[in-house]
Design a protein around this motif. Sequence first.
Motif, PDB file in Angstrom:
ATOM      1  N   THR A 125       0.863  -1.212   0.120  1.00  0.00           N
ATOM      2  CA  THR A 125      -0.258  -0.075  -0.109  1.00  0.00           C
ATOM      3  C   THR A 125       0.806   1.228  -0.072  1.00  0.00           C
ATOM      4  OG1 THR A 125      -1.493  -1.213   1.248  1.00  0.00           O
ATOM      5  CG2 THR A 125      -1.897   1.026   1.271  1.00  0.00           C
ATOM      6  N   ALA A 126       2.006   1.256   0.856  1.00  0.00           N
ATOM      7  CA  ALA A 126       3.016   2.351   0.755  1.00  0.00           C
ATOM      8  C   ALA A 126       3.266   2.547  -0.775  1.00  0.00           C
ATOM      9  CB  ALA A 126       3.781   2.204   1.816  1.00  0.00           C
ATOM     10  N   VAL A 127       3.927   1.381  -1.077  1.00  0.00           N
ATOM     11  CA  VAL A 127       4.108   1.459  -2.630  1.00  0.00           C
ATOM     12  C   VAL A 127       3.719   2.010  -3.488  1.00  0.00           C
ATOM     13  CG1 VAL A 127       5.060   0.226  -4.561  1.00  0.00           C
ATOM     14  CG2 VAL A 127       5.995  -0.165  -2.317  1.00  0.00           C
ATOM     15  N   ARG A 128       2.201   1.884  -3.534  1.00  0.00           N
ATOM     16  CA  ARG A 128       1.386   2.430  -4.464  1.00  0.00           C
ATOM     17  C   ARG A 128       1.117   4.147  -3.988  1.00  0.00           C
ATOM     18  NH1 ARG A 128      -1.562  -2.371  -3.402  1.00  0.00           N
ATOM     19  NH2 ARG A 128      -2.911  -1.392  -1.978  1.00  0.00           N
ATOM     20  N   HIS A 129       1.180   4.243  -2.780  1.00  0.00           N
ATOM     21  CA  HIS A 129       1.056   5.971  -2.364  1.00  0.00           C
ATOM     22  C   HIS A 129       2.350   6.418  -2.981  1.00  0.00           C
ATOM     23  CE1 HIS A 129      -0.220   8.975   0.152  1.00  0.00           C
ATOM     24  NE2 HIS A 129       1.014   9.052   0.520  1.00  0.00           N
ATOM     25  N   LEU A 130       3.566   5.968  -2.564  1.00  0.00           N
ATOM     26  CA  LEU A 130       4.743   6.588  -3.115  1.00  0.00           C
ATOM     27  C   LEU A 130       4.998   6.890  -4.564  1.00  0.00           C
ATOM     28  CD1 LEU A 130       7.137   4.485  -0.808  1.00  0.00           C
ATOM     29  CD2 LEU A 130       6.778   7.135  -0.719  1.00  0.00           C
ATOM     30  N   ARG A 131       4.514   5.647  -5.265  1.00  0.00           N
ATOM     31  CA  ARG A 131       4.361   5.741  -6.934  1.00  0.00           C
ATOM     32  C   ARG A 131       3.355   6.788  -7.500  1.00  0.00           C
ATOM     33  NH1 ARG A 131       7.832   2.053  -9.249  1.00  0.00           N
ATOM     34  NH2 ARG A 131       6.658   1.187 -10.733  1.00  0.00           N
ATOM     35  N   ALA A 132       2.534   7.135  -6.634  1.00  0.00           N
ATOM     36  CA  ALA A 132       1.461   8.024  -7.137  1.00  0.00           C
ATOM     37  C   ALA A 132       1.675   9.380  -6.783  1.00  0.00           C
ATOM     38  CB  ALA A 132      -0.052   7.728  -6.624  1.00  0.00           C
ATOM     39  N   ALA A 133       2.760   9.597  -6.038  1.00  0.00           N
ATOM     40  CA  ALA A 133       3.104  11.192  -5.622  1.00  0.00           C
ATOM     41  C   ALA A 133       4.163  11.628  -6.505  1.00  0.00           C
ATOM     42  CB  ALA A 133       3.902  10.908  -4.182  1.00  0.00           C
ATOM     43  N   GLU A 134       3.874  13.087  -6.542  1.00  0.00           N
ATOM     44  CA  GLU A 134       4.794  13.926  -7.448  1.00  0.00           C
ATOM     45  C   GLU A 134       6.082  13.656  -7.015  1.00  0.00           C
ATOM     46  OE1 GLU A 134       3.971  15.429 -10.475  1.00  0.00           O
ATOM     47  OE2 GLU A 134       1.995  15.343 -10.372  1.00  0.00           O
ATOM     48  N   PRO A 135       7.072  14.195  -7.463  1.00  0.00           N
ATOM     49  CA  PRO A 135       8.469  14.160  -7.097  1.00  0.00           C
ATOM     50  C   PRO A 135       8.563  15.230  -6.266  1.00  0.00           C
ATOM     51  CG  PRO A 135       8.585  13.749  -9.306  1.00  0.00           C
ATOM     52  CD  PRO A 135       7.216  13.890  -9.131  1.00  0.00           C
ATOM     53  N   ALA A 136       7.846  16.267  -6.403  1.00  0.00           N
ATOM     54  CA  ALA A 136       8.046  17.308  -5.244  1.00  0.00           C
ATOM     55  C   ALA A 136       7.385  17.120  -3.993  1.00  0.00           C
ATOM     56  CB  ALA A 136       7.384  18.742  -5.804  1.00  0.00           C
ATOM     57  N   ASP A 137       6.219  16.406  -4.058  1.00  0.00           N
ATOM     58  CA  ASP A 137       5.600  15.697  -2.828  1.00  0.00           C
ATOM     59  C   ASP A 137       6.549  14.691  -2.102  1.00  0.00           C
ATOM     60  OD1 ASP A 137       3.396  17.165  -3.206  1.00  0.00           O
ATOM     61  OD2 ASP A 137       2.318  15.636  -4.188  1.00  0.00           O
ATOM     62  N   LEU A 138       7.377  13.865  -2.965  1.00  0.00           N
ATOM     63  CA  LEU A 138       8.116  12.836  -2.257  1.00  0.00           C
ATOM     64  C   LEU A 138       9.233  13.657  -1.276  1.00  0.00           C
ATOM     65  CD1 LEU A 138       8.791  10.117  -4.736  1.00  0.00           C
ATOM     66  CD2 LEU A 138       7.416  10.033  -2.705  1.00  0.00           C
ATOM     67  N   ARG A 139       9.733  14.708  -2.043  1.00  0.00           N
ATOM     68  CA  ARG A 139      10.711  15.397  -1.373  1.00  0.00           C
ATOM     69  C   ARG A 139      10.553  16.069  -0.023  1.00  0.00           C
ATOM     70  NH1 ARG A 139      12.310  15.985  -6.771  1.00  0.00           N
ATOM     71  NH2 ARG A 139      11.439  18.243  -7.270  1.00  0.00           N
ATOM     72  N   ARG A 140       9.406  16.180   0.252  1.00  0.00           N
ATOM     73  CA  ARG A 140       8.732  16.934   1.568  1.00  0.00           C
ATOM     74  C   ARG A 140       8.180  15.815   2.216  1.00  0.00           C
ATOM     75  NH1 ARG A 140       6.627  20.857  -2.266  1.00  0.00           N
ATOM     76  NH2 ARG A 140       4.665  19.672  -2.116  1.00  0.00           N
ATOM     77  N   MET A 141       8.266  14.687   1.934  1.00  0.00           N
ATOM     78  CA  MET A 141       7.338  13.481   3.050  1.00  0.00           C
ATOM     79  C   MET A 141       8.452  12.890   4.029  1.00  0.00           C
ATOM     80  SD  MET A 141       5.608  10.250   1.018  1.00  0.00           S
ATOM     81  CE  MET A 141       4.714  11.395  -0.177  1.00  0.00           C
ATOM     82  N   THR A 142       7.794  12.638   5.028  1.00  0.00           N
ATOM     83  CA  THR A 142       8.325  11.910   6.069  1.00  0.00           C
ATOM     84  C   THR A 142       7.374  10.759   6.291  1.00  0.00           C
ATOM     85  OG1 THR A 142       9.351  13.509   6.940  1.00  0.00           O
ATOM     86  CG2 THR A 142       9.238  11.787   8.274  1.00  0.00           C
ATOM     87  N   LEU A 143       8.020   9.247   6.137  1.00  0.00           N
ATOM     88  CA  LEU A 143       7.221   8.335   6.629  1.00  0.00           C
ATOM     89  C   LEU A 143       7.765   7.967   8.090  1.00  0.00           C
ATOM     90  CD1 LEU A 143       7.404   6.062   3.700  1.00  0.00           C
ATOM     91  CD2 LEU A 143       5.797   7.372   4.063  1.00  0.00           C
ATOM     92  N   ILE A 144       6.690   7.161   9.069  1.00  0.00           N
ATOM     93  CA  ILE A 144       6.808   6.803  10.408  1.00  0.00           C
ATOM     94  C   ILE A 144       6.342   5.657  10.396  1.00  0.00           C
ATOM     95  CG2 ILE A 144       6.375   7.315  12.817  1.00  0.00           C
ATOM     96  CD1 ILE A 144       8.260   9.650  11.717  1.00  0.00           C
ATOM     97  N   SER A 145       7.066   4.663  10.933  1.00  0.00           N
ATOM     98  CA  SER A 145       6.456   3.216  11.010  1.00  0.00           C
ATOM     99  C   SER A 145       6.620   2.878  12.524  1.00  0.00           C
ATOM    100  CB  SER A 145       7.126   2.453   9.990  1.00  0.00           C
ATOM    101  OG  SER A 145       6.623   0.920  10.246  1.00  0.00           O
TER     102      SER A 145
END
Length: 199
Positions: free
Chosen positions: A108-128
């Motif tokens: 599920t996280a992979v689908r979310h990451l793949r759908a994200a724009e590169p600019a969104d990815l660079r601002r994102m933090t994942l916590i687990s």
Amino acid sequence: MVVTGGGRSAGGGGAVPLYGHGAEPARRPQAASAAPDEVGYRGPAACAAAGITYRQLDYWARTGLVEPSVRPANGSGAQRLYGSHDVVVLKIVKRLLDVGVSLQSIRTAVRHLRAAEPADLRRMTLISDGATVCECTSPDEVVELLQGGQGIFGIAVGVVWRDVQAALAQLHAERIDTGETLVGHNAADELARRRSRAG
């Protein structure tokens, strides 16, 4: 804040569940198609930049966990070609697997990451916490999760992105349009060339 896995978000109104308790996966707009001058990376380069083995790469592609977005391996002798976004996802998947996050949550996280724009990815933090994966889009959300005792492992996706870009710059790439090999800039190779010229 977005949650994947069987847990819940600590954030209240801003949380959108990606998986769990009957929720449908959240949809993001698809990223715009890649520019025509994009390059791709063959399996060995993707492995080197992501810090994984070729066996892992092959298994993840065959099981659909992380498939190459530039060119799949169709037919005999075809070489998979991964984009830089793919390599970022590969590196994050390895980190999530290393801390024991469930495969269902990782998918599920992979689908979310793949759908994200590169600019969104660079601002994102994942916590687990090992069972769930939460996307935090602000420092306040990270603090909120930590105060709730939920998050124990964090991935600053922007840092992963920069690490991957630096690694890929030193590796051979392939032009998508022409198939031309582009030689990466490896500082060690440059030093060896200078020494051979001086000697």
